[in-house]
Design an enzyme around this catalytic site. Sequence first.
Site, PDB file in Angstrom:
ATOM      1  CB  SER A 215      -1.023   0.010   1.236  1.00  0.00           C
ATOM      2  OG  SER A 215      -1.952   0.955   1.087  1.00  0.00           O
ATOM      3  CD  GLU A 343      -5.610  -4.732  -3.647  1.00  0.00           C
ATOM      4  OE1 GLU A 343      -5.666  -4.069  -2.451  1.00  0.00           O
ATOM      5  OE2 GLU A 343      -4.277  -4.964  -4.137  1.00  0.00           O
ATOM      6  CG  HIS A 448      -5.732  -2.540   0.420  1.00  0.00           C
ATOM      7  ND1 HIS A 448      -5.013  -2.343  -0.399  1.00  0.00           N
ATOM      8  CD2 HIS A 448      -5.246  -1.657   1.523  1.00  0.00           C
ATOM      9  CE1 HIS A 448      -3.964  -1.533  -0.401  1.00  0.00           C
ATOM     10  NE2 HIS A 448      -4.108  -1.027   0.879  1.00  0.00           N
TER      11      HIS A 448
END
Length: 558
Positions: A215, A343, A448
């Site tokens: 990320s 995600e 995610h």
Amino acid sequence: MNTTARYAAAVLALLLMTGCATASSAVPARERPADAPLTVRVDSGRLHGVATGKARRFLGVPYAKPPTGALRWAPPQPPEPWDGVREATASGSKCPQSTPGAKPSTNEDCLFLDVTTPRRQAPGTKLPVMVWWHGGGFTRDSGSDYNAERMAEQGDVIVVTVNYRLGILGYLGLPGLPGSGNFGFADQIATLKWARRNAAAFGGDPDNLTVFGQSAGAMSACALLTSPAAEGLVDKAVISSGSCRLDWPTGGLFPGAPAHSPYVPLRRGQGDGLAAARELGCAEGEELACLRSKPVAELLPKTQQFADHLAHGTALLPVHPATALRTGAFAKVPVISGGNHDEARSFVAGAMAFDPKLITARTYPELLRRAFGDRADEVGARYPLSKYPSAGLAWATVTTDRSWACRTLAGNRQFAAHTTVYPYEFADPDAPDVNQLRVPEVPQGAAHATELPSLFDLHGVDLLRGGPQRELSRQLTGYWTRFAHTGNPNHDGAPHWPSMPKATPGAAGAAGAAGAAGDRVLRFVPGAVASADFAADHQCRFWDTFDPVNARGAAGRD
């Protein structure tokens, strides 16, 4: 920043902060006849660490001076040397941040790192060094949250997990302020330099350094490859859910949020800094002195305004990283690059938990219109509500495909034109719910950050469940650590992972001469690690029509 955008930034930062994992030996076991020493000398002084059942750890090691006083919003400076032996048995403070449900961290003396090595090493060992840059939306998290003992022991590597300045303290820009918008990035670069200088003290190879991040940490790692600072500093990179090409259309990250990318022009960053200074009561022309005089607690309410706020047009980051990928102006080192199958489900579920009325069958057409304008009907035809159990799941699929998956594929095509790229997707449908979201309309799947339990124990906690997930973790960590050893993740006993074919610019077909082979990735699913047609699954040929040059690795909007 408007109220909706601030809510979006808060949800983003909360979702990007999570992670957990396990590991696996990717290299033949070395003979390690004795425990490695618990007292070592680094360039600032001697350290005494701690041994666990699996590993040797040196915790709370300073890599820079405390960024306080005149060093608040200044490039990181080397740490002060110390006399005697420093106890390195507890991690240092997190960098200032606010976490919902927890007491804010306000200690600016936070530029620490933790070093984890195998407990037993043979004399003369030179192990690869892996430096981890955590996620958290550039506003939250810390290196110490990621326990790397299993990765170090099973993969026979040295893992360095680091803190860096966050939010307003890491990414503030002001006219005339050297380093504007890059202070957190400069900290990250300083950790790599520290690791190279001190690798040998821990049995590491200073000439074999891999940066890996997820990320915000992956966005930083990708940006690093486009920075002049990367030359001679890193040998390999692992980029997880953070392509240089990542961006979001209007509402793509949170309903109502403006279109944006994680990288901002310096001038905008400076303007945002001036606006924050005005909001904090600083007079014109006195912004820096005024802000440096304020306690951290007064600054933290503004920190979300500096989420996704890494500045380009600077000495460390001369151009937008997407532009650098397009032109080939990046470090030509081997890369692992990929993301998660679902995600955006975490972000969509977070928005729906905040306000269930934001994403419904009634609002879905308007979300499409705001994001895609006069092509909204085309997107709606590709992603009709009738195909999905809920509007939330439909919108999560749209935003996963458009903003995460296909932008990552576009970036990988551009990397592959110049260097070796190993593309992947994590797709465990029952991955650990690290985001702790309970929105029945949007099951989390491989959302995610859900791959992180396969690489680390978050706060020392193993979140994996059952044999298949543990085997997947063994495989995933095996690939990552073998890549750190050799630049090629393939090793005995694991499914073959082909590198991405090099596309020929201008050739026919969505991926040029690479054809369908260039659209495939190694997909990580428990019990079924195998090649998969990534572009077909995420409808990337359709999304390429929104940015046609993606297909041949040339570039889209920067």
